[in-house]
Scaffold this motif. Structure first.
Motif, PDB file in Angstrom:
ATOM      1  N   LYS A   1     -20.292  -3.559 -98.977  1.00 25.53           N
ATOM      2  CA  LYS A   1     -20.196  -2.250 -99.767  1.00 25.53           C
ATOM      3  C   LYS A   1     -20.191  -3.056-101.410  1.00 25.53           C
ATOM      4  N   LEU A   2     -19.636  -4.099-101.494  1.00 24.63           N
ATOM      5  CA  LEU A   2     -19.641  -4.675-102.897  1.00 24.63           C
ATOM      6  C   LEU A   2     -20.740  -5.368-103.375  1.00 24.63           C
ATOM      7  N   LEU A   3     -21.717  -5.469-102.364  1.00 25.75           N
ATOM      8  CA  LEU A   3     -22.952  -6.237-102.925  1.00 25.75           C
ATOM      9  C   LEU A   3     -23.946  -5.224-103.478  1.00 25.75           C
ATOM     10  N   GLY A   4     -23.754  -4.027-103.326  1.00 26.89           N
ATOM     11  CA  GLY A   4     -24.794  -3.092-103.927  1.00 26.89           C
ATOM     12  C   GLY A   4     -25.996  -3.117-102.748  1.00 26.89           C
ATOM     13  N   GLU A   5     -27.030  -2.536-103.525  1.00 30.67           N
ATOM     14  CA  GLU A   5     -28.188  -2.188-102.578  1.00 30.67           C
ATOM     15  C   GLU A   5     -28.871  -3.475-102.472  1.00 30.67           C
ATOM     16  N   MET A   6     -29.444  -3.821-100.997  1.00 35.73           N
ATOM     17  CA  MET A   6     -30.021  -4.937-100.485  1.00 35.73           C
ATOM     18  C   MET A   6     -31.456  -4.565 -99.862  1.00 35.73           C
ATOM     19  N   PRO A   7     -32.512  -5.261-100.018  1.00 33.92           N
ATOM     20  CA  PRO A   7     -33.763  -5.177 -99.591  1.00 33.92           C
ATOM     21  C   PRO A   7     -33.969  -5.503 -98.249  1.00 33.92           C
ATOM     22  N   TYR A   8     -32.952  -5.225 -97.381  1.00 37.77           N
ATOM     23  CA  TYR A   8     -33.065  -5.547 -96.201  1.00 37.77           C
ATOM     24  C   TYR A   8     -32.142  -4.447 -95.101  1.00 37.77           C
ATOM     25  N   ASP A   9     -32.441  -4.444 -93.946  1.00 40.90           N
ATOM     26  CA  ASP A   9     -31.826  -3.360 -92.786  1.00 40.90           C
ATOM     27  C   ASP A   9     -30.707  -4.295 -92.333  1.00 40.90           C
ATOM     28  N   ILE A  10     -29.515  -4.101 -92.750  1.00 37.11           N
ATOM     29  CA  ILE A  10     -28.303  -4.825 -92.375  1.00 37.11           C
ATOM     30  C   ILE A  10     -27.281  -4.031 -91.554  1.00 37.11           C
ATOM     31  N   ASP A  11     -27.159  -4.682 -90.420  1.00 35.51           N
ATOM     32  CA  ASP A  11     -25.913  -4.135 -89.332  1.00 35.51           C
ATOM     33  C   ASP A  11     -25.032  -5.352 -89.479  1.00 35.51           C
ATOM     34  N   VAL A  12     -23.564  -4.549 -89.327  1.00 35.66           N
ATOM     35  CA  VAL A  12     -22.403  -5.772 -89.539  1.00 35.66           C
ATOM     36  C   VAL A  12     -21.530  -5.629 -88.413  1.00 35.66           C
ATOM     37  N   LYS A  13     -21.170  -6.672 -87.798  1.00 33.83           N
ATOM     38  CA  LYS A  13     -20.062  -6.763 -86.630  1.00 33.83           C
ATOM     39  C   LYS A  13     -18.843  -7.665 -86.980  1.00 33.83           C
ATOM     40  N   ASP A  14     -17.661  -7.248 -87.192  1.00 33.98           N
ATOM     41  CA  ASP A  14     -16.629  -8.128 -87.153  1.00 33.98           C
ATOM     42  C   ASP A  14     -16.062  -8.778 -86.012  1.00 33.98           C
ATOM     43  N   ILE A  15     -16.243  -9.932 -85.846  1.00 31.44           N
ATOM     44  CA  ILE A  15     -15.949 -10.451 -84.612  1.00 31.44           C
ATOM     45  C   ILE A  15     -14.728 -11.453 -84.640  1.00 31.44           C
ATOM     46  N   LEU A  16     -14.157 -11.742 -85.921  1.00 35.94           N
ATOM     47  CA  LEU A  16     -13.059 -12.383 -85.985  1.00 35.94           C
ATOM     48  C   LEU A  16     -12.351 -11.976 -87.386  1.00 35.94           C
ATOM     49  N   GLN A  17     -11.004 -12.541 -87.511  1.00 35.68           N
ATOM     50  CA  GLN A  17     -10.609 -12.269 -89.045  1.00 35.68           C
ATOM     51  C   GLN A  17      -9.423 -13.225 -88.885  1.00 35.68           C
ATOM     52  N   LEU A  18      -9.886 -14.332 -89.232  1.00 39.42           N
ATOM     53  CA  LEU A  18      -9.171 -15.431 -89.491  1.00 39.42           C
ATOM     54  C   LEU A  18      -9.513 -16.654 -90.776  1.00 39.42           C
ATOM     55  N   ASP A  19      -8.473 -17.035 -91.356  1.00 37.55           N
ATOM     56  CA  ASP A  19      -8.326 -18.147 -92.008  1.00 37.55           C
ATOM     57  C   ASP A  19      -9.234 -19.120 -91.468  1.00 37.55           C
ATOM     58  N   SER A  20     -10.243 -20.089 -91.945  1.00 34.83           N
ATOM     59  CA  SER A  20     -11.043 -21.024 -91.103  1.00 34.83           C
ATOM     60  C   SER A  20     -10.123 -21.905 -90.584  1.00 34.83           C
ATOM     61  N   SER A  21      -8.952 -22.297 -91.201  1.00 35.98           N
ATOM     62  CA  SER A  21      -8.120 -23.331 -90.709  1.00 35.98           C
ATOM     63  C   SER A  21      -7.713 -23.159 -89.428  1.00 35.98           C
ATOM     64  N   ASN A  22      -7.791 -21.884 -89.029  1.00 32.41           N
ATOM     65  CA  ASN A  22      -7.459 -21.379 -87.596  1.00 32.41           C
ATOM     66  C   ASN A  22      -8.555 -21.449 -86.633  1.00 32.41           C
ATOM     67  N   ILE A  23      -9.680 -21.697 -87.318  1.00 29.26           N
ATOM     68  CA  ILE A  23     -10.964 -21.433 -86.561  1.00 29.26           C
ATOM     69  C   ILE A  23     -11.138 -22.814 -85.698  1.00 29.26           C
ATOM     70  N   GLN A  24     -10.996 -22.960 -84.279  1.00 27.84           N
ATOM     71  CA  GLN A  24     -10.954 -24.037 -83.556  1.00 27.84           C
ATOM     72  C   GLN A  24     -12.346 -23.939 -82.496  1.00 27.84           C
ATOM     73  N   PRO A  25     -12.217 -24.746 -81.429  1.00 32.60           N
ATOM     74  CA  PRO A  25     -13.110 -24.862 -80.367  1.00 32.60           C
ATOM     75  C   PRO A  25     -13.402 -23.567 -79.711  1.00 32.60           C
ATOM     76  N   GLU A  26     -12.250 -23.038 -79.418  1.00 31.23           N
ATOM     77  CA  GLU A  26     -12.301 -21.788 -78.779  1.00 31.23           C
ATOM     78  C   GLU A  26     -13.215 -20.721 -79.635  1.00 31.23           C
ATOM     79  N   GLU A  27     -12.968 -20.722 -80.860  1.00 31.12           N
ATOM     80  CA  GLU A  27     -13.591 -19.872 -81.754  1.00 31.12           C
ATOM     81  C   GLU A  27     -15.196 -20.413 -81.924  1.00 31.12           C
ATOM     82  N   TRP A  28     -15.285 -21.489 -82.016  1.00 35.37           N
ATOM     83  CA  TRP A  28     -16.900 -21.998 -82.020  1.00 35.37           C
ATOM     84  C   TRP A  28     -17.454 -21.333 -80.802  1.00 35.37           C
ATOM     85  N   LYS A  29     -16.960 -21.507 -79.639  1.00 30.71           N
ATOM     86  CA  LYS A  29     -17.543 -21.016 -78.451  1.00 30.71           C
ATOM     87  C   LYS A  29     -18.056 -19.499 -78.646  1.00 30.71           C
TER      88      LYS A  29
END
Length: 329
Positions: A34-62
């Motif tokens: 929403k904060l990007l405004g109009e984009m010239p693409y058809d974009i879908d969104v999926k929230d798969i995680l909500q983590l600080d990347s310091s907590n992204i580890q091998p389990e999250e990579w998989k």
């Protein structure tokens, strides 16, 4: 017809808000869009995680690799929003887990949350979507008007907006007043992408310093370490007087523990053939990382060990270019 793109949101600074305990990832992928405004693409969104990347580890990579693999045939490109601190590690590991991916996958993030007036997030996200629409298939990282090969990126700054650099190869493309200007596009191989998330995380990354006790390496192995990347001096030099690191490497190799020699220098390659201190390590079986980043070397080692490779197979593996991570002579 506009390109169909997918945004996979994982949290990070780009999606953070101020809280009593500091910045915390709270914004959804839809909020970012929403904060990007109009984009010239058809974009879908999926929230798969909500983590600080310091907590992204091998389990999250998989998990991230599985999500990309799952949706890759439904979209022309995928953007992965991610915290900056471990983004280069994620980009490198995805390059091995998703070899021959059929679409461009572009990681991005920001140094400042998107809801801050002077944030770099909107520009980085717009660039990531543009890259996902025009790049050849592969794993990329888009940041501060640069599109870089994922397995060649390193975070080099903590505050400035030009936080990432492409190490030992040029950026794939840069943004100028002419738009996206390509320096090169990775070669496309007509091979089917196979998801392979088998890795062995019992590895270590050690920075060599004067006075380092080689016995610590054996202590790591006793604790279950299966492979070691050593950031050696210069072209890959290692001490053998008094604290005989070279001899220790020979013993580890004979024990079946691969030891990878990279350089502490960010730019250019390790070359164990040039100096005596490198040649002795090479004779003992040390494996050169060439001009790979440490992030790429450690994730490549994890992935290789996860395939059940022994020390000799790891040596051969490190002499192959899998995803553009190494320049072969």
């Amino acid at each position: 017809m506009s390109k169909k793109l997918l945004l996979l949101s994982t949290g990070g600074t780009i999606a953070s808000s101020v809280s009593d305990s500091g910045l915390v990832p709270k914004e959804s992928g839809e909020d970012l869009l929403k904060l990007l405004g109009e984009m010239p693409y058809d974009i879908d969104v999926k929230d798969i995680l909500q983590l600080d990347s310091s907590n992204i580890q091998p389990e999250e990579w998989k998990f991230i690799a599985e999500q990309i693999y799952k949706y890759r045939n439904d979209y022309d490109g995928i953007v992965l929003s991610h915290g900056t601190d471990t983004m280069a590690y994620t980009a490198s590991m995805l390059s091995f887990m998703l070899q021959h991916i059929e679409i461009p996958v572009v990681l991005t993030g920001s140094q400042v949350p998107i809801n801050v007036v002077l944030s770099d997030a909107p520009e980085n996200l717009r660039l990531a979507f543009a890259a996902a629409a025009v790049c050849h298939p592969g794993i990329y990282l888009a940041f501060d008007r640069k599109i870089m090969l994922g397995c060649r990126t390193v975070k080099v700054r903590t505050i400035n907006f030009n936080a990432f650099e492409s190490v030992n190869v040029p950026s794939v493309a840069t943004v100028t007043s002419d738009g996206i200007v390509f320096n090169y596009q990775p070669k496309i191989e007509n091979k089917k992408c196979v998801l392979n998330t088998k890795i062995d995380t019992h590895v270590s990354l050690v920075k060599l310093f004067p006075g380092f006790d080689p016995e610590l390496l054996f202590a790591m192995v006793k604790s279950g370490c299966q492979g070691i990347v050593i950031e050696a001096y210069g072209l890959g030099g290692m001490n053998y007087i008094r604290r005989n690191l070279v001899g220790a490497i020979g013993k580890l190799i004979r024990m079946g523990i691969p030891v990878i020699a990279s350089s502490q220098c960010l730019y250019e390659r390790s070359d164990l053939t040039k100096y005596e201190v490198g040649r002795l390590a090479l004779l003992e079986g040390a494996i050169s990382a060439g001009d790979m980043t440490s992030e790429s070397a450690i994730t490549k080692l994890m992935w290789g060990l996860g395939q059940g490779m022994d020390v000799h197979e790891i040596s051969e593996f490190f002499n192959k270019d899998i995803a553009g991570e190494i320049t072969l002579k």
